[in-house]
Design a protein around this motif. Structure first.
Motif, PDB file in Angstrom:
ATOM      1  N   SER A   1       0.561  -0.907   0.167  1.00 48.76           N
ATOM      2  CA  SER A   1       0.340  -0.019   0.069  1.00 48.76           C
ATOM      3  C   SER A   1       0.747   1.444   0.440  1.00 48.76           C
ATOM      4  CB  SER A   1      -0.873   0.061   1.377  1.00 48.76           C
ATOM      5  OG  SER A   1      -1.707  -0.903   0.826  1.00 48.76           O
TER       6      SER A   1
ATOM      7  N   ASP B   1     -13.512   8.831  -0.542  1.00 49.82           N
ATOM      8  CA  ASP B   1     -13.039   7.581   0.918  1.00 49.82           C
ATOM      9  C   ASP B   1     -12.406   6.667  -1.026  1.00 49.82           C
ATOM     10  OD1 ASP B   1     -11.737   6.268   2.847  1.00 49.82           O
ATOM     11  OD2 ASP B   1     -13.761   5.237   3.131  1.00 49.82           O
TER      12      ASP B   1
ATOM     13  N   ARG C   1      -9.602   3.589  -1.288  1.00 44.45           N
ATOM     14  CA  ARG C   1      -8.312   2.907   0.177  1.00 44.45           C
ATOM     15  C   ARG C   1      -7.465   1.740  -0.372  1.00 44.45           C
ATOM     16  NH1 ARG C   1     -13.137   2.997   1.582  1.00 44.45           N
ATOM     17  NH2 ARG C   1     -13.968   0.930   1.005  1.00 44.45           N
TER      18      ARG C   1
END
Length: 335
Positions: free
Chosen positions: A180, A322, A324
């Protein structure tokens, strides 16, 4: 106790509801939370482009097209769009597919000198009785539809090809491990933007776009433009898309299989795993040395992914933008 009059009133209203046109039920469903998911870390940028459509109440189909167009033109990645590496003869060819949840779909393969294959694929879906156009015919159709021909092979890709020719060794490489913390849009050897979306009406759609494997045989087509292999969408169940070595997805109709697993009640992650287990079962030794990744979303907006090997990441974007970036589980443990 309910009176006969009240009972008749209730049943008559119920019967009237049954006679409402099907479109009423579709438009009445407006409380679905919109969401878009994409393969790899460069899916972050693609999701942001798609979210501009979804946040304003736009359709999932329009959203995935816009996300794919971003990847084809703005990303400049060695395996997607205009900056892709060429085949072993120095030709850059692009593949793409798009599918709506109602079963409509279109795709193009081995398309050269056209910037946005995903939009050509949508024209195939909407303007022809066919599903797929390839090669010179796909290019001819694109030009007739108003798309401009332009030389897409970049100097960087041409230089990489000239370096490759010194040894001319063709061996698909497994994705470099990326977590990530990775920087979206770098130039490593990832392939394929696969994108799935659900809009506020509960409609699903998906898109896939790629320049395919570098140094491939001229005319090679992977799974990305193959409906059922690289992409499959069904409003009644969910959607799935794939990345990695396309031949394995084609051999197993992997995206279709993942959707069918969700139809049987599996979660998106469980469905992706079940499809990958089919690949391992058939080609266990080969599966240890190649990467195959699946991403899925069900009709409720739940998402999940699985890969053969560690390193696959996927991007999720929903309410309030949002964003991710998530690490996928894998069949073979890290190391």
């Amino acid at each position: 106790m309910i009176s006969r009059r009240d009972w008749l009133k209730t049943t008559s209203l119920t019967g009237a509801g049954l006679l409402l046109p099907a479109s009423f039920a579709v438009h009445a469903k407006t409380n679905q939370q919109a969401r878009v998911v994409s393969t790899w870390d460069f899916g972050v940028g693609a999701n942001q482009a798609a979210w501009q459509v979804l946040r304003n109440g736009g359709s999932a189909l329009d959203a995935v097209e816009q996300g794919a167009r971003w990847a084809e033109s703005d990303l400049c990645n060695a395996t997607v769009g205009r900056c892709g590496n060429p085949d072993r003869d120095g030709h850059l060819s692009l593949d793409a597919s798009i599918m709506d949840g109602d079963g409509r779909c279109g795709s193009v393969a081995a398309l050269e000198d056209i910037l946005h294959p995903i939009s050509v694929a949508r024209r195939v879906m909407e303007k022809t009785p066919h599903v797929m156009l390839v090669g010179a015919g796909a290019q001819q159709f694109a030009v007739e539809q108003g798309f401009q021909k332009r030389r897409l092979l970049t100097p960087t890709a041409k230089k990489a090809w000239q370096e490759w020719k010194k040894e001319s060794k063709y061996q698909p490489q497994m994705n470099v491990e990326r977590l990530s913390k990775a920087i979206p849009g770098d130039k490593s050897n990832h392939d394929t933007l696969g994108m799935l979306a659900i809009d506020s009406q509960g409609r699903l759609a998906g898109a896939c776009t790629t320049s395919g494997m570098a140094w491939k045989l001229r005319g090679r087509v992977g799974d990305s433009p193959i409906i059922g292999a690289g992409l499959y969408v069904d409003n009644q169940v969910g959607a799935a898309t794939a990345s990695g070595v396309g031949e394995e997805m084609i051999r197993n109709a992997a995206s279709f299989l993942a959707v069918e697993m969700m139809r049987q009640g599996k979660s998106p992650s469980e469905a992706c795993l079940a499809a990958l287990e089919r690949i391992v079962q058939k080609r266990e030794e080969a599966s240890k040395n190649l990467q195959v990744c699946l991403l899925a979303i069900n009709k409720h907006g739940e998402t999940g992914a699985y890969a053969l090997h560690h390193g696959f990441v996927y991007a999720v974007c929903d309410h309030d933008k949002d964003e991710r970036l998530l690490d996928s589980a894998s069949v073979y443990a890290k190391g």
